[in-house]
Design a protein around this motif. Structure first.
Motif, PDB file in Angstrom:
ATOM      1  N   ARG A 223       0.813  -1.214  -0.274  1.00  0.00           N
ATOM      2  CA  ARG A 223       0.039  -0.041  -0.002  1.00  0.00           C
ATOM      3  C   ARG A 223       0.818   1.108   0.064  1.00  0.00           C
ATOM      4  NH1 ARG A 223      -4.965  -0.797   2.298  1.00  0.00           N
ATOM      5  NH2 ARG A 223      -3.938  -1.895   3.914  1.00  0.00           N
ATOM      6  N   ALA A 224       2.014   1.137   0.782  1.00  0.00           N
ATOM      7  CA  ALA A 224       2.639   2.271   0.917  1.00  0.00           C
ATOM      8  C   ALA A 224       3.427   2.801  -0.287  1.00  0.00           C
ATOM      9  CB  ALA A 224       3.972   2.206   1.889  1.00  0.00           C
ATOM     10  N   ALA A 225       3.665   1.700  -1.184  1.00  0.00           N
ATOM     11  CA  ALA A 225       4.326   1.899  -2.471  1.00  0.00           C
ATOM     12  C   ALA A 225       3.102   1.953  -3.891  1.00  0.00           C
ATOM     13  CB  ALA A 225       5.310   0.716  -2.930  1.00  0.00           C
ATOM     14  N   GLY A 226       2.044   2.006  -3.271  1.00  0.00           N
ATOM     15  CA  GLY A 226       0.767   2.114  -4.410  1.00  0.00           C
ATOM     16  C   GLY A 226       0.614   1.032  -5.152  1.00  0.00           C
ATOM     17  N   ILE A 227       0.922  -0.137  -4.817  1.00  0.00           N
ATOM     18  CA  ILE A 227       1.011  -1.149  -5.557  1.00  0.00           C
ATOM     19  C   ILE A 227      -0.523  -2.164  -5.336  1.00  0.00           C
ATOM     20  CG2 ILE A 227       1.875  -3.563  -6.116  1.00  0.00           C
ATOM     21  CD1 ILE A 227       3.481  -1.318  -7.029  1.00  0.00           C
ATOM     22  N   PRO A 228      -1.405  -2.081  -6.366  1.00  0.00           N
ATOM     23  CA  PRO A 228      -2.650  -2.865  -6.155  1.00  0.00           C
ATOM     24  C   PRO A 228      -2.291  -4.302  -5.621  1.00  0.00           C
ATOM     25  CG  PRO A 228      -2.535  -1.904  -8.479  1.00  0.00           C
ATOM     26  CD  PRO A 228      -1.538  -1.712  -7.681  1.00  0.00           C
ATOM     27  N   TYR A 229      -3.137  -5.057  -4.640  1.00  0.00           N
ATOM     28  CA  TYR A 229      -2.984  -6.348  -4.527  1.00  0.00           C
ATOM     29  C   TYR A 229      -4.398  -6.882  -4.332  1.00  0.00           C
ATOM     30  CZ  TYR A 229      -3.427  -4.356   0.310  1.00  0.00           C
ATOM     31  OH  TYR A 229      -3.966  -3.952   1.271  1.00  0.00           O
ATOM     32  N   ARG A 230      -4.388  -8.057  -4.302  1.00  0.00           N
ATOM     33  CA  ARG A 230      -5.550  -8.940  -3.988  1.00  0.00           C
ATOM     34  C   ARG A 230      -5.178 -10.091  -3.179  1.00  0.00           C
ATOM     35  NH1 ARG A 230      -8.018 -12.796  -8.969  1.00  0.00           N
ATOM     36  NH2 ARG A 230      -9.591 -12.878  -7.417  1.00  0.00           N
ATOM     37  N   HIS A 231      -6.031 -10.426  -2.335  1.00  0.00           N
ATOM     38  CA  HIS A 231      -6.072 -11.703  -1.286  1.00  0.00           C
ATOM     39  C   HIS A 231      -6.664 -12.748  -1.985  1.00  0.00           C
ATOM     40  CE1 HIS A 231      -3.934  -9.854   2.142  1.00  0.00           C
ATOM     41  NE2 HIS A 231      -4.792  -9.106   2.029  1.00  0.00           N
ATOM     42  N   LEU A 232      -5.850 -13.980  -1.916  1.00  0.00           N
ATOM     43  CA  LEU A 232      -6.347 -15.217  -2.564  1.00  0.00           C
ATOM     44  C   LEU A 232      -6.397 -16.380  -1.344  1.00  0.00           C
ATOM     45  CD1 LEU A 232      -4.736 -15.303  -6.303  1.00  0.00           C
ATOM     46  CD2 LEU A 232      -7.162 -14.663  -5.509  1.00  0.00           C
ATOM     47  N   LEU A 233      -5.356 -15.934  -0.574  1.00  0.00           N
ATOM     48  CA  LEU A 233      -5.161 -17.059   0.391  1.00  0.00           C
ATOM     49  C   LEU A 233      -5.463 -16.710   1.926  1.00  0.00           C
ATOM     50  CD1 LEU A 233      -1.698 -17.682  -0.742  1.00  0.00           C
ATOM     51  CD2 LEU A 233      -3.269 -19.183  -1.344  1.00  0.00           C
ATOM     52  N   ARG A 234      -5.793 -17.708   2.641  1.00  0.00           N
ATOM     53  CA  ARG A 234      -6.272 -17.452   4.185  1.00  0.00           C
ATOM     54  C   ARG A 234      -5.156 -18.549   4.769  1.00  0.00           C
ATOM     55  NH1 ARG A 234     -11.284 -18.997   4.333  1.00  0.00           N
ATOM     56  NH2 ARG A 234     -11.894 -16.790   3.780  1.00  0.00           N
ATOM     57  N   LYS A 235      -4.575 -17.940   5.865  1.00  0.00           N
ATOM     58  CA  LYS A 235      -3.541 -18.744   6.648  1.00  0.00           C
ATOM     59  C   LYS A 235      -4.405 -19.685   7.740  1.00  0.00           C
ATOM     60  CE  LYS A 235       0.952 -18.501   8.970  1.00  0.00           C
ATOM     61  NZ  LYS A 235       1.690 -17.749   9.717  1.00  0.00           N
ATOM     62  N   ARG A 236      -4.125 -20.915   7.780  1.00  0.00           N
ATOM     63  CA  ARG A 236      -5.020 -21.650   8.645  1.00  0.00           C
ATOM     64  C   ARG A 236      -4.452 -22.004  10.031  1.00  0.00           C
ATOM     65  NH1 ARG A 236      -4.670 -27.081   6.800  1.00  0.00           N
ATOM     66  NH2 ARG A 236      -6.691 -27.685   7.719  1.00  0.00           N
ATOM     67  N   HIS A 237      -3.542 -21.636  10.220  1.00  0.00           N
ATOM     68  CA  HIS A 237      -2.985 -21.712  11.891  1.00  0.00           C
ATOM     69  C   HIS A 237      -2.194 -20.309  12.247  1.00  0.00           C
ATOM     70  CE1 HIS A 237      -3.403 -25.945  11.210  1.00  0.00           C
ATOM     71  NE2 HIS A 237      -2.592 -25.642  10.049  1.00  0.00           N
ATOM     72  N   SER A 238      -2.345 -20.103  13.400  1.00  0.00           N
ATOM     73  CA  SER A 238      -1.967 -18.783  13.935  1.00  0.00           C
ATOM     74  C   SER A 238      -0.308 -18.930  14.443  1.00  0.00           C
ATOM     75  CB  SER A 238      -2.731 -18.131  15.204  1.00  0.00           C
ATOM     76  OG  SER A 238      -2.478 -19.083  16.157  1.00  0.00           O
ATOM     77  N   ILE A 239       0.078 -20.240  14.628  1.00  0.00           N
ATOM     78  CA  ILE A 239       1.479 -20.340  15.035  1.00  0.00           C
ATOM     79  C   ILE A 239       2.357 -20.368  13.814  1.00  0.00           C
ATOM     80  CG2 ILE A 239       1.255 -22.843  14.595  1.00  0.00           C
ATOM     81  CD1 ILE A 239       2.810 -23.068  17.390  1.00  0.00           C
ATOM     82  N   GLN A 240       3.458 -19.568  14.126  1.00  0.00           N
ATOM     83  CA  GLN A 240       4.823 -19.415  13.246  1.00  0.00           C
ATOM     84  C   GLN A 240       5.548 -20.919  12.952  1.00  0.00           C
ATOM     85  OE1 GLN A 240       6.252 -16.313  11.856  1.00  0.00           O
ATOM     86  NE2 GLN A 240       4.064 -15.298  12.138  1.00  0.00           N
TER      87      GLN A 240
END
Ligand SMILES: [Zn+2]
Length: 212
Positions: A118-135
């Protein structure tokens, strides 16, 4: 002007940048020069290629800690010129951030990869969702190897455009590989990645710290 990272005050000189009304660097010279460009090559099947901007060393680790954990969101502006490299691809590719888990985003109050784009003005889209919160980095090796499905698709729509995955750190590449495999399964004709940093240890074959 105050450096966004070390918070030291610095003189603002009449530089060429200012003369031509280009954006002033949010980092002081010292902080800027502490970031080391990454000059290695990472081949990560099934991705077509992986572009990495900087070494993930002590300086980058400190910067990303300040950005992500302390929540100094404005530091995203330090990488505008790096992320602008994606601008020529925007018309033909989907730019897809590697997502954080929703509970991490809630705690942090921002999605750290999205903000870099966003800071660089690059449009993006989300296609994925992370299933676990653990790193992955917080797990033992045998646990990590069991994590075969880090992501799920957000929709069942067939993908037709080539994709650039974007992340802040890559070490072994498990995250990017799994994301790419899922996107290929859904029809993406081509998947590549653009990553802010990578520990240099990996290139020398030593054990890396940080994220996968
Ligand atoms: Zn500084």
């Amino acid at each position: 002007m105050i450096c966004y990272l070390c918070l030291k005050k610095r003189e603002t000189s009449l530089s060429w940048r200012r003369l031509f009304r280009l954006r002033e660097d949010v980092l002081c010279d010292e902080c800027r020069q502490s970031l080391v460009p990454y000059d290695g090559k990472l081949t990560l099947s099934p991705l077509r290629d992986v572009i990495i901007c900087y070494e993930y060393d002590e300086s980058m680790s400190h910067l990303l800690y300040t950005y992500k954990k302390i929540g100094h969101v404005a530091l995203a502006e330090a990488f505008i010129s790096d992320f602008k490299r994606l601008a020529p691809l925007v018309r033909t590719h989907d730019i897809v951030p590697i997502p954080a888990h929703s509970t991490d985003v809630e705690r942090r109050k921002f999605a750290h990869v999205d903000e870099l784009l966003r800071a660089a003005g690059i449009p993006y889209r989300h296609l994925l969702r992370k299933r676990h919160s653990i790193q992955l980095s917080a797990m033992e090796r045998h646990e990590r190897l069991k994590q075969r499905h880090l992501f799920e698709s957000i929709s069942s729509e067939r993908l037709t455009r080539p994709i650039v995955l974007v992340d802040d750190v890559v070490t072994t590449g498990t995250t990017l590989r799994q994301a790419a495999a899922l996107l290929y399964e859904r029809g993406a004709p081509d998947v590549r990645a653009f990553v802010l940093s990578r520990p240099i240890h990996n290139r020398r074959g030593n054990r890396a710290n940080g994220r996968n």
